[in-house]
Design an enzyme around this catalytic site. Structure first.
Site, short mmCIF file in Angstrom:
data_model
loop_
_atom_site.label_atom_id
_atom_site.label_comp_id
_atom_site.label_asym_id
_atom_site.label_seq_id
_atom_site.Cartn_x
_atom_site.Cartn_y
_atom_site.Cartn_z
N SER A 495 -7.41 122.97 27.38
CA SER A 495 -6.98 124.24 27.96
C SER A 495 -6.78 124.05 29.47
O SER A 495 -5.98 123.21 29.87
CB SER A 495 -7.98 125.34 27.63
N HIS A 608 -6.28 127.83 19.24
CA HIS A 608 -6.80 127.28 20.49
C HIS A 608 -8.26 126.84 20.36
O HIS A 608 -8.72 126.02 21.15
CB HIS A 608 -6.67 128.35 21.58
#
Length: 651
Positions: A495, A608
């Protein structure tokens, strides 16, 4: 610890003391690699730990105020089944599922008198409500505003989460609390049971503006009172006197320190003076809302990699109740003063503990005894790295047993407002067991160090001060310990950590191996495709706007991808809505065209959160691919042994 040893880890969470002050209900979650799923059940400690429920997914235990019943959430046997509210007698007996919301229920809260519960129920919205499954899959989607979908949840525009009051007997139908067309969450009962507080959206149908409203509903009349408009509060609570509170902040200009605010004109910040958040992002905080005392309250406080419990008296003076080099992840308090809590530290995934009224502490469970006592877990060394005058970066190093020299992996966390610290992290233990020295730090932009530190990477600090910090950290770590091999250094992160990894390998040629995972690579395309596209660039790159192409480009790793020479593995999930997979595809294409040794690993049906809550087999395969990539480019003692054995085997 090997990748498949994920199956040995047991998560212990959400302790809830019975009103009798003796029994403790809590949640135990395990990983089933054979069936490729997580399983959670409720357990009871009443002198010993014993399993209380045997469903495939039971969580969120909540005792009724009189102690006669235990409410909890139960997931159906099929993977796609939603969770519903269930009730069971506290002295034993069959659990009854008392709701049947089509998309499930969450966040159960008993009314103060125990006659009702409140949940957030998710249901189909608008034109989607009357369709069958096949038609919902076929129909084109009409999107009219922001927040149409969210990572790990999927589409939001076709459904809403509403507050419902539920009869625990199941004899009457649940009744809706609010009246808005927009979703509601962060629920709280007033002490007299006459009012309900929530966070929601009002007068913002396309969600063009940032911010959330705090609304109070009178249950008898349905009248609504607005207590905060366009705020950053995400939870509500009442103290015993009936005063209303919000957790978060009065404005939506994140990143900020999460505080407890008494709502009014003006709102009053009760915890902000310590400059530490009371809820965090890295691991679950022990308390989402305070435990109210006769003279003050208890809350979680995140401080430099630790999760503590702090008592604030009526004057706002803090005193630490539970501390140490660990994270407290769950807490409940009996009227006697006894505390039940769950905690994790670098060599323990978590257990249930108690603290007696006289301050004695003891561990009550041994779920992770096998993995703790196996001898393979490493406790990190800690030091501070001076990155700039007055800037000391908290740094942890996990080193394998032996004299080395060991290849080094610099790990960068996400967020950037997250943090590494004194909690169990499976990644670090797997890497160090494979023969790598692991370096981890909380550069500027991390939480746990206050507002100035948190906001240091906004505006001109983005990609500058954080890059200074990680460079100083790897220099200091290698300089301090001769066991760390400066000629074999890799870098990796996910990320925001993926962003900084991609950013760093274009600016520092020392790295022989890199893994860029679920990364933000191109701000401009991110700003139109991410599930947080409305706010994120403005929060971190302000005063950049969607039209400020030059600023967005200069802050993107894609702009400097032509300078990368480091062999790079790109890992991304195909259903990632936070950093859509196009981010990875752009970086892969750029490196491929530039002749860099690059590969891309795409995980289907994952979002994610793959590394933390993805399908167990995918998590194992991810670890195997990470180790294989670094082994190939950095080499370890373990990989050398494997190579020797393979060479000796007859062909």
């Amino acid at each position: 610890m090997q990748p498949a040893d994920l199956a040995l880890i047991t998560s212990v969470s959400d302790p809830q003391i019975h009103p009798d002050g003796q029994r403790i209900a809590f949640v135990v979650t395990t990983i089933d690699l054979d069936d490729d799923r997580y399983r959670s059940s409720l357990w009871m400690w009443d002198g010993e730990a014993r399993q209380l429920t045997f469903g495939s997914g039971d969580s969120a235990p909540r005792w009724s105020p009189d102690g006669r019943y235990l409410a909890f959430l139960r997931k159906g046997t099929e993977r796609t089944d939603p969770q519903q509210l269930a009730i069971m007698p506290s002295d034993g007996g069959e659990a009854r599922v008392v709701t049947s919301f089509e998309l499930g229920a969450r966040a159960p809260v008993w009314s103060p008198d125990g006659s009702r519960l409140m949940v957030v129920a998710t249901e189909w919205f608008g034109e989607w409500a009357e369709l069958d499954k096949d038609e919902r899959a076929r129909r084109p989607r009409r999107i009219t505003g922001f927040e149409a979908r969210l990572d790990n949840q999927g589409w939001l525009h076709d459904r809403r989460g509403y507050a419902y009051v539920v009869d625990p007997s199941g004899e009457t139908e649940p009744s809706r609390v609010g009246s808005s067309a927009e979703s509601e969450s962060g629920l709280a009962w007033s002490p007299d049971g006459a009012r309900v507080a929530m966070v929601t959206h009002r007068d913002n149908p396309r969600l063009l503006e940032e911010g959330i409203e705090v609304v109070e509903v009178d249950l008898a009349s349905g009248a609504e009172t607005l207590h905060a408009r366009r705020s950053g509060y995400y939870l509500t609570d009442y103290d015993p006197s009936g005063a209303l509170y919000g957790i978060g902040g009065p404005t939506p200009d994140y990143p900020y320190v999460f505080s407890l605010w008494r709502l009014g004109e003006p709102p009053v910040d009760l915890t902000g003076h310590i400059d530490r958040s009371i809820n965090g992002l890295a691991v679950p905080s022990a308390l989402e809302t305070p435990i109210w005392l006769d003279d003050g309250f208890l809350c979680s406080v995140l401080d430099r990699g630790r999760g503590h419990i702090v008592e604030f008296d009526s004057e706002g003076n803090p005193s630490t109740v539970l501390d140490g080099d660990r994270y407290i992840t769950g807490l409940s308090k009996a009227s006697s003063g006894r505390l039940a809590f769950t905690a994790t530290d670098p060599t323990c995934p978590g257990e249930l503990y108690e603290r007696t009224p006289n301050g004695e502490e003891r561990r009550l469970t041994q779920f992770n005894k096998k993995i703790r006592s196996g001898g393979g877990l490493v406790r990190p060394g800690f030091f501070q790295t001076e990155s700039a005058p007055g800037v000391d970066v908290d740094t942890w190093v996990f080193v394998p047993e032996g004299d080395g020299p060991f290849p080094v992996l610099l790990n960068i966390h996400g967020g950037p407002a997250s943090e590494y610290g004194y909690y169990f992290f499976d990644e670090f233990q797997i890497y160090v067991s494979a023969g790598y020295a692991v370096v981890a730090a909380n550069p500027r932009g991390s939480e746990g160090r206050g507002l100035e530190w948190l906001r240091a990477v906004t505006g001109p600090g983005w990609g500058v001060v954080d890059m200074e910090d990680i460079t100083a950290v790897i220099d200091e770590a290698i300089g301090r310990d001769a066991r760390l091999d400066p000629s074999r250094v890799g870098i990796m992160g996910g990320s925001y950590g993926g962003f900084l990894t991609a950013w760093a390998i274009a600016r520092d040629g020392r790295y022989q191996s890199a893994i860029v995972e679920r990364a933000l690579i191109d701000w401009e395309s991110f700003g139109g495709t991410s599930d947080i596209n409305r706010d994120f660039s403005g929060l971190y790159l302000h005063p950049a706007t969607a039209d400020d192409h030059e600023a967005l480009w200069e802050a993107s790793p894609l702009a400097s991808a032509g300078r990368v020479t480091t062999p790079t593995l790109i890992i991304h999930s195909e259903n990632d809505l936070r950093c859509p997979i196009g981010q990875a595809e752009q970086f892969f294409t750029a490196l491929l065209r530039n002749g860099v040794e690059v590969e891309m690993l795409r995980f289907p049906d994952e979002g994610h959160e793959l590394s933390r809550s993805g399908a167990p087999r995918h998590r194992v395969e991810r670890f195997e691919q990470i180790l294989a990539w670094h082994d190939h480019h950095l080499g370890t003692a373990s990989s050398s042994r494997h190579a020797t054995r393979e060479a000796e085997e007859p062909t």
